[in-house]
Scaffold this motif. Structure first.
Motif, PDB file in Angstrom:
ATOM      1  N   ALA A  42       0.781  -1.384   0.060  1.00 52.64           N
ATOM      2  CA  ALA A  42      -0.168  -0.160  -0.096  1.00 52.64           C
ATOM      3  C   ALA A  42       0.942   1.177  -0.027  1.00 52.64           C
ATOM      4  O   ALA A  42       0.364   2.309  -0.393  1.00 52.64           O
ATOM      5  N   THR A  43       2.261   1.092   0.359  1.00 53.26           N
ATOM      6  CA  THR A  43       3.004   2.240   0.392  1.00 53.26           C
ATOM      7  C   THR A  43       3.113   3.081  -1.040  1.00 53.26           C
ATOM      8  O   THR A  43       3.220   4.065  -1.152  1.00 53.26           O
ATOM      9  N   TRP A  44       2.940   1.902  -1.950  1.00 54.36           N
ATOM     10  CA  TRP A  44       3.054   2.522  -3.407  1.00 54.36           C
ATOM     11  C   TRP A  44       1.522   2.529  -4.157  1.00 54.36           C
ATOM     12  O   TRP A  44       1.299   3.490  -4.676  1.00 54.36           O
ATOM     13  N   VAL A  45       0.636   1.721  -3.679  1.00 53.87           N
ATOM     14  CA  VAL A  45      -0.570   1.748  -4.388  1.00 53.87           C
ATOM     15  C   VAL A  45      -1.633   2.964  -3.857  1.00 53.87           C
ATOM     16  O   VAL A  45      -2.081   3.614  -4.658  1.00 53.87           O
ATOM     17  N   VAL A  46      -1.482   3.085  -2.609  1.00 52.38           N
ATOM     18  CA  VAL A  46      -2.485   4.062  -2.175  1.00 52.38           C
ATOM     19  C   VAL A  46      -2.170   5.504  -2.539  1.00 52.38           C
ATOM     20  O   VAL A  46      -2.941   6.484  -3.004  1.00 52.38           O
ATOM     21  N   PRO A  47      -0.656   6.000  -2.785  1.00 53.85           N
ATOM     22  CA  PRO A  47      -0.601   7.310  -3.221  1.00 53.85           C
ATOM     23  C   PRO A  47      -0.860   7.490  -4.687  1.00 53.85           C
ATOM     24  O   PRO A  47      -1.561   8.576  -5.207  1.00 53.85           O
ATOM     25  N   VAL A  48      -0.649   6.306  -5.636  1.00 53.30           N
ATOM     26  CA  VAL A  48      -1.430   6.336  -7.022  1.00 53.30           C
ATOM     27  C   VAL A  48      -2.836   6.325  -6.935  1.00 53.30           C
ATOM     28  O   VAL A  48      -3.331   7.029  -7.855  1.00 53.30           O
ATOM     29  N   ARG A  49      -3.615   5.779  -6.036  1.00 53.24           N
ATOM     30  CA  ARG A  49      -4.909   5.790  -6.054  1.00 53.24           C
ATOM     31  C   ARG A  49      -5.484   7.021  -5.753  1.00 53.24           C
ATOM     32  O   ARG A  49      -6.315   7.471  -6.427  1.00 53.24           O
ATOM     33  N   ALA A  50      -4.941   7.651  -4.802  1.00 54.47           N
ATOM     34  CA  ALA A  50      -5.037   8.856  -4.360  1.00 54.47           C
ATOM     35  C   ALA A  50      -4.883   9.938  -5.303  1.00 54.47           C
ATOM     36  O   ALA A  50      -5.830  11.120  -5.564  1.00 54.47           O
ATOM     37  N   GLY A  51      -3.953   9.951  -6.057  1.00 54.16           N
ATOM     38  CA  GLY A  51      -3.529  10.915  -7.077  1.00 54.16           C
ATOM     39  C   GLY A  51      -4.621  10.755  -8.169  1.00 54.16           C
ATOM     40  O   GLY A  51      -4.978  11.913  -8.637  1.00 54.16           O
ATOM     41  N   LEU A  52      -5.175   9.737  -8.594  1.00 50.64           N
ATOM     42  CA  LEU A  52      -6.176   9.492  -9.519  1.00 50.64           C
ATOM     43  C   LEU A  52      -7.538   9.998  -8.987  1.00 50.64           C
ATOM     44  O   LEU A  52      -8.467  10.813  -9.757  1.00 50.64           O
ATOM     45  N   TRP A  53      -7.758   9.959  -7.647  1.00 48.15           N
ATOM     46  CA  TRP A  53      -9.108  10.638  -7.030  1.00 48.15           C
ATOM     47  C   TRP A  53      -8.917  11.930  -7.222  1.00 48.15           C
ATOM     48  O   TRP A  53      -9.954  12.584  -7.508  1.00 48.15           O
ATOM     49  N   PHE A  54      -7.930  12.579  -6.666  1.00 48.47           N
ATOM     50  CA  PHE A  54      -7.650  14.122  -6.481  1.00 48.47           C
ATOM     51  C   PHE A  54      -7.431  14.947  -7.903  1.00 48.47           C
ATOM     52  O   PHE A  54      -7.398  16.119  -7.767  1.00 48.47           O
ATOM     53  N   ARG A  55      -6.921  14.196  -8.871  1.00 41.56           N
ATOM     54  CA  ARG A  55      -6.738  14.683 -10.105  1.00 41.56           C
ATOM     55  C   ARG A  55      -7.859  14.352 -11.042  1.00 41.56           C
ATOM     56  O   ARG A  55      -7.543  14.167 -12.355  1.00 41.56           O
TER      57      ARG A  55
ATOM     58  N   ASP B 280     -10.304  16.206 -12.515  1.00 41.77           N
ATOM     59  CA  ASP B 280     -10.454  17.216 -13.609  1.00 41.77           C
ATOM     60  C   ASP B 280      -9.294  16.658 -14.530  1.00 41.77           C
ATOM     61  O   ASP B 280      -9.436  16.710 -15.917  1.00 41.77           O
ATOM     62  N   GLU B 281      -8.028  16.750 -14.370  1.00 46.90           N
ATOM     63  CA  GLU B 281      -6.880  16.579 -15.451  1.00 46.90           C
ATOM     64  C   GLU B 281      -6.837  14.705 -15.920  1.00 46.90           C
ATOM     65  O   GLU B 281      -6.687  15.022 -17.015  1.00 46.90           O
ATOM     66  N   LEU B 282      -7.516  14.260 -15.067  1.00 48.01           N
ATOM     67  CA  LEU B 282      -7.648  12.919 -15.605  1.00 48.01           C
ATOM     68  C   LEU B 282      -8.639  12.990 -16.822  1.00 48.01           C
ATOM     69  O   LEU B 282      -8.356  12.180 -17.770  1.00 48.01           O
ATOM     70  N   ALA B 283      -9.917  13.659 -16.616  1.00 48.20           N
ATOM     71  CA  ALA B 283     -10.617  13.605 -17.650  1.00 48.20           C
ATOM     72  C   ALA B 283     -10.210  14.663 -18.976  1.00 48.20           C
ATOM     73  O   ALA B 283     -10.590  14.317 -20.264  1.00 48.20           O
ATOM     74  N   ALA B 284      -9.399  15.370 -18.698  1.00 44.78           N
ATOM     75  CA  ALA B 284      -8.760  16.405 -19.670  1.00 44.78           C
ATOM     76  C   ALA B 284      -7.703  15.555 -20.647  1.00 44.78           C
ATOM     77  O   ALA B 284      -7.868  15.361 -21.776  1.00 44.78           O
ATOM     78  N   ARG B 285      -6.697  15.057 -19.990  1.00 46.66           N
ATOM     79  CA  ARG B 285      -5.757  14.062 -20.512  1.00 46.66           C
ATOM     80  C   ARG B 285      -5.868  12.806 -20.912  1.00 46.66           C
ATOM     81  O   ARG B 285      -5.450  12.198 -21.794  1.00 46.66           O
TER      82      ARG B 285
ATOM     83  N   VAL C  47      -5.982   9.020 -21.345  1.00 44.99           N
ATOM     84  CA  VAL C  47      -5.029   7.894 -21.083  1.00 44.99           C
ATOM     85  C   VAL C  47      -3.679   8.132 -20.827  1.00 44.99           C
ATOM     86  O   VAL C  47      -2.909   7.515 -20.126  1.00 44.99           O
ATOM     87  N   SER C  48      -3.125   9.334 -21.396  1.00 47.60           N
ATOM     88  CA  SER C  48      -1.872   9.881 -21.224  1.00 47.60           C
ATOM     89  C   SER C  48      -1.609   9.967 -19.678  1.00 47.60           C
ATOM     90  O   SER C  48      -0.509   9.701 -18.889  1.00 47.60           O
ATOM     91  N   ARG C  49      -2.517  10.549 -18.885  1.00 47.19           N
ATOM     92  CA  ARG C  49      -2.402  10.817 -17.508  1.00 47.19           C
ATOM     93  C   ARG C  49      -2.469   9.198 -16.635  1.00 47.19           C
ATOM     94  O   ARG C  49      -1.522   9.372 -15.628  1.00 47.19           O
ATOM     95  N   VAL C  50      -3.207   8.377 -16.970  1.00 46.61           N
ATOM     96  CA  VAL C  50      -3.234   7.135 -16.497  1.00 46.61           C
ATOM     97  C   VAL C  50      -1.888   6.359 -16.685  1.00 46.61           C
ATOM     98  O   VAL C  50      -1.279   5.810 -15.713  1.00 46.61           O
ATOM     99  N   THR C  51      -1.268   6.476 -17.862  1.00 50.99           N
ATOM    100  CA  THR C  51      -0.152   5.969 -18.244  1.00 50.99           C
ATOM    101  C   THR C  51       1.000   6.573 -17.379  1.00 50.99           C
ATOM    102  O   THR C  51       1.986   5.819 -16.931  1.00 50.99           O
ATOM    103  N   GLN C  52       0.960   7.860 -17.390  1.00 48.62           N
ATOM    104  CA  GLN C  52       2.079   8.515 -16.720  1.00 48.62           C
ATOM    105  C   GLN C  52       1.995   8.304 -15.277  1.00 48.62           C
ATOM    106  O   GLN C  52       3.168   7.886 -14.583  1.00 48.62           O
ATOM    107  N   THR C  53       0.849   8.081 -14.676  1.00 46.56           N
ATOM    108  CA  THR C  53       0.823   7.461 -13.092  1.00 46.56           C
ATOM    109  C   THR C  53       1.506   6.417 -12.888  1.00 46.56           C
ATOM    110  O   THR C  53       2.219   5.759 -11.972  1.00 46.56           O
TER     111      THR C  53
END
Length: 689
Positions: free
Chosen positions: A309-322, A324-329, A331-337
């Protein structure tokens, strides 16, 4: 009378019971629950209930089933780490959603002029590819050993000073933390299985890895608080405030609580997950190796999940809190994460290391060995421990002096009288604990316990002191090369004294050390259109200047460089350790230890004291001692010597394997299917019915 009619045949052994329906469904339930946890956005009550149910389902899937250990979990981790590690560079360089380059990885690799990024990318892809191969092999002990050694090299290079694989610069994540997390994960994953072999080794890995993680937080003083409080005290004070402020601000002003909530999920929750993993590892290790109850195995599996969870939780939280950016970008935003998680955050090396380590632990055990360390080996190891303790005393005296102390301008008594945990106190705690342990090792009988304690203390002080020093051979953290040389030499000496498993350890450490010595160094300044030459520490820094000397005078001058002797000593140690691992020879192993201690450790210190490096000879003995103490600390000499002796203590064994002398275990059908015989060999008459 023929006794055959009275012999009873053993009952036929029935086939194992068929797996239950839950055994078939559990992998699919676990995958579906994990996908819900990773992909479902927390929007609305139904989504929150689904996420909570998915988390409960994951915990239920961790409950161990009966049966023998198959190594499936280790193979799945190897497969996940290998596939993720191979795909991560492709996500960074591709013509569709490339992050660093809009061309394929091989085109980017061929067009790069610098050698170091090329070597980093090639090393990463090869190790991750071998992890996939190891996951597909049922046995694959050699391949998994190569993957484990390659993972150590990848982690060292990923956390190096410069390169294409630099991990995310989070101060709490360094090489000691990474290796400790691999040890904890591999040990807990093996303890989560019903395997009966090597559970003691798994418990030792879990304990040492946990103490390594704790030492990182105890010895790191974050710049956020001005370096006054250690990270463990900082988080203990900050996380409760962050939780209270997040709840309170969310009730009053949600816009103010959003940044606090992001910080909690990015920093606080991963730290709490690590704390849970460490607590579980220490708690599980308290039980004897023979205990394999299902609650204990379930807790071990939960510890592995908490560490992941040290790695998984920050990735999951980043997709939660971003969102708007995820909707705009898209697949590229997901691949970068995903790429940053597996590559820059080091998730792929952790998965590969844990899978390889857990896959090696249940491998076939060596034959039981009678006796302890070989007779005659105690005096040599005691001499090494005594030398390490004496040199550590010099380092302590040089570091804590009222007049020009290397660490602080105060004595040891002054630091202790202050009564606070600050950087000087942390250094004193690590160095002082090592000095006391090394002195005690001189009087303690040789054995595994002495090696465990001294090896653990040596590695902790090596990792703690490396954070305030410069990079060393290959641009990696300063303790890597001395530690690899110490492990290679100590394991080679242990292999010559009867431990067959020490050969693999000696060969692995020696080959990783040789790879660092042959790794491309930082390129010199060249013209814009010129291609920089391929330069290595072993040839360009150590050997070539000696071969190009114009005469004996210049040769002697160049041989006075302490760094050159360090590189040559490490290279000689690696080559002699490989020879000892291949042949098991006593003289090659002794030469390896002598080369490491003498050429790689003590000769550079002597040259520095004599002033052959350009500083001039010291005018008085006090200056010589001060110069020697500073060099000993900078080169980590006392701790490397003790680590070498500790590895020998852990691996050196002797005695005859109990083959024919040991009686076989009694058969469960003894007395029914066997015919009783008299002492002379004749069959006894059957009992009266």
């Amino acid at each position: 009378m023929d006794p055959a009619p009275f012999s009873v045949e053993p009952p036929p052994v029935g086939a194992p019971p068929p797996p239950s329906g839950w055994a078939y469904l559990r992998p699919y339930v676990a995958i579906a629950a994990a996908l819900l946890l990773l992909l479902l956005p927390p929007a609305g009550t139904i989504a929150h209930v689904a996420i909570a149910a998915a988390f409960v389902a994951v915990l239920a899937c961790l409950w161990p089933l009966g049966g023998r250990a198959s190594g499936a979990a280790a193979r799945w981790l190897l497969l996940a780490g290998g596939v993720g590690g191979v795909l991560a560079p492709l996500l960074y360089a591709n013509p569709y959603v490339g992050i660093d380059s809009m061309e394929w990885l091989w085109v980017y690799w061929a067009g790069a002029r610098a050698w170091m990024p090329k070597a980093d990318i090639l090393l990463w892809v090869v190790v991750c590819g071998l992890a996939v191969v190891a996951a597909c092999l049922r046995g694959g002990r050699v391949v998994r050993s190569v993957v484990l050694a390659g993972t150590v090299l990848v982690a060292a290079r990923a956390l190096a000073e410069r390169g294409a694989l630099a991990m995310v610069r989070v101060d709490r994540v360094n090489l000691l933390w990474t290796l400790s997390a691999i040890a904890v994960g591999g040990g807990l994953l093996h303890l989560a299985s019903p395997a009966a072999s090597r559970r003691g080794t798994a418990r030792l890995l879990a304990v040492t890895g946990s103490l390594g993680i704790v030492s990182v937080y105890a010895g790191w003083f974050p710049p956020e608080n001005g370096g006054r409080f250690a990270a463990i005290a900082y988080y203990a004070d900050e996380i409760p405030r962050l939780l209270a402020a997040t709840v309170g601000s969310a009730e009053t002003d949600p816009s103010f609580g959003q940044p606090l909530l992001e910080q909690l999920w990015a920093v606080g929750i991963p730290f709490l997950a690590q704390t849970l993993a460490v607590v579980i590892a220490l708690g599980v290790s308290m039980f004897p190796s023979r205990v394999r109850a299902r609650p204990l195995r379930w807790a071990s599996a939960l510890g592995v999940l908490a560490l992941a969870a040290t790695w998984v939780v920050p990735v999951r939280a980043g997709l939660w809190f971003r969102a708007d950016e995820l909707a705009a970008r898209g697949v590229s935003r997901v691949t970068q994460t995903v790429a940053e998680c597996f590559m820059k955050a080091g998730f792929a090396p952790w998965l590969c290391g844990v899978g390889a380590l857990a896959g090696l632990l249940p491998a076939r055990d060596e034959r039981a060995i009678v006796g302890g360390a070989e007779r005659g080996s105690g005096r040599g190891l005691r001499a090494l421990y005594a030398a390490a303790a004496a040199l550590a005393l010099v380092v302590l005296w040089v570091g804590f002096r009222r007049d020009g102390g290397l660490v602080v301008d105060a004595t040891v008594a002054d630091v202790l009288a202050a009564g606070r945990w600050d950087p000087p106190t942390a250094v004193l705690a690590f160095e002082g604990s090592f000095t006391l342990a090394a002195f005690a090792a001189v009087f303690v009988p040789a054995g595994r316990s002495r090696g465990v304690v001294l090896g653990l203390v040596s590695m902790l002080v090596l990792g703690a002191l490396s954070s305030v020093m410069q990079r060393s051979v290959g641009g990696v953290e300063v303790f890597v090369a001395p530690a690899l040389g110490a492990v290679a030499a100590g394991a080679a000496l242990g292999a010559a004294r009867g431990a067959r498993s020490a050969r693999g350890l000696a060969a692995g450490a020696a080959l990783v050390l040789l790879a660092l010595l042959l790794y491309p160094t930082l390129e010199p300044e060249v013209a814009v259109d010129a291609v920089p030459p391929y330069r290595t520490n072993l040839w360009d820094v150590a050997l070539e200047p000696l071969l190009r000397a114009d005469g004996p005078a210049e040769l002697l001058e160049r041989m006075g460089e302490p760094g050159r002797w360090l590189i040559l000593g490490l290279a000689g140690t690696a080559l002699l350790s490989c020879l000892a691992a291949a042949t098991g020879g006593r003289w090659s192993s002794r030469l390896a230890v002598g080369t490491f201690v003498g050429v790689a450790c003590l000769v550079p210190v002597a040259l520095t004291v004599l002033g052959t490096a350009g500083g001039g000879a010291p005018a008085d003995p006090l200056t010589a001692v001060l110069r020697a103490g500073m060099t000993l600390r900078a080169m980590l000499v006392p701790y490397a010597i003790a680590l070498c002796a500790a590895v020998t203590d852990l691996t050196a064994r002797s005695g005859c394997p109990p083959e024919a002398s040991q009686t076989a275990p009694p058969s469960p059908f003894a007395g029914t299917s066997e015919i009783a015989r008299a002492p002379g060999g004749a069959a006894l008459p059957p009992p009266a019915l």
